[in-house]
Design a protein around this motif. Sequence first.
Motif, short mmCIF file in Angstrom:
data_model
loop_
_atom_site.label_atom_id
_atom_site.label_comp_id
_atom_site.label_asym_id
_atom_site.label_seq_id
_atom_site.Cartn_x
_atom_site.Cartn_y
_atom_site.Cartn_z
N GLY A 73 0.90 -1.33 -0.03
CA GLY A 73 0.07 -0.20 -0.12
C GLY A 73 0.86 1.13 0.14
N ASN A 74 1.93 1.57 0.70
CA ASN A 74 2.70 2.26 1.02
C ASN A 74 3.58 2.76 -0.49
N CYS A 75 4.05 1.45 -0.82
CA CYS A 75 4.76 1.62 -2.16
C CYS A 75 3.77 2.22 -3.31
N LEU A 76 2.72 1.68 -3.28
CA LEU A 76 1.74 2.14 -4.37
C LEU A 76 1.32 3.58 -4.16
N SER A 77 0.99 4.01 -3.01
CA SER A 77 0.95 5.48 -2.68
C SER A 77 2.11 6.27 -3.03
#
Length: 374
Positions: A73-77
């Motif tokens: 999720g962090n990487c996508l954001s």
Amino acid sequence: MHILHIIGGMNIEGGGACKYVADLANYQSERDGVRVSVLTQAQYTSRKLLSDRVDLLSPQKSDRRFPYRSGFGNCLSRLHKEAPISVVHVHGIWLPCLYEAQKEAKALNIPILLAPHGMLEPGALTFSPVKKKLAMTLFQRRGLGLPDRVMATAGQEASNLQPYFPSIPFFESPPGLDIPADSEVRDWGQSTKSVRLLFLSRIHPKKNLIPFLEVFAKLENTNCELLIAGPDEKGHTAEVQCRIEELGLQERVKMLGPIFGEEKNELFRSASIFVLPSLSENFGIVIAEALSFGVPVLTTTATPWRVLEDGKLGWWVEGSPEGLRDGLVRAFACSPNELEQMGKRGRAYVAKTFQWRAIADELIALYSDMIRTR
């Protein structure tokens, strides 16, 4: 357009979904105005499958706010802030990291296309059922409501998926294929001493290899050999090898291990008949590969390949011992000329149906429609 493909792993031995994502990403990245990224787990990933045009991303430990989170999720954001993502194409289910990425995409209002890749097929659900039931309870049931569209590789898979996604639109798209040149296919003019059966896929219980070997051992045709190639999964290779020895088939059946590249192509060229006796396949891209080399195919009705019978490209039989025996008996009854004609028809069929560039463009058009109607 910025396309983000998300998959659990991208190693060369990861099976059909890994190759599908790599090929799709590579072809889509050739299009003007299209940027393609792949988000996956670093420990299960190799750069070898992807072209230099495709960005490969994996979460680092510093991304993890909590020990039990994957960082997807962090990487996508973070990626979305650097280069806004137009659409997310998720490949597979059951992994928390895929669910986490979809949740983040949903929060960022990015359209999501989910491709289960056969993971909800009835046969596939019989393997590791306790783990899958737990995953469904913990997160996957909520995850099934996140995508905007669901992609099936064939009509049979779409029918099986319908109960899980009753209100989400479906899109049917088969995998693509790089069709070998005429000079690279099976040469039926070469004389062979025996009929060569080839199995080339993951060595997994769902491939139904042990029952197939038991049927093979009982047939009277001893002028036949079987080559089994593919990476081991769940330690099943040892079980298959043990059964080969118990059946006394060491002289007629050879286990080759994982085979790739030109060595894999050479195996296809040397085969008389390709066999995939699976209990579950959402598509079975290796069947199309075999046909592209001009090799007839014997597979089961657990695969969406009725065209083998309808088009006289091979044999589509029940996965039971009786069905497998019937298929082998009919295959062995064919003359080399009949096998050659089957192979030519199969090659013509896949060349017409599974061209990668057309499929990649079709999916880009779908993404555009998803973005427009969001």
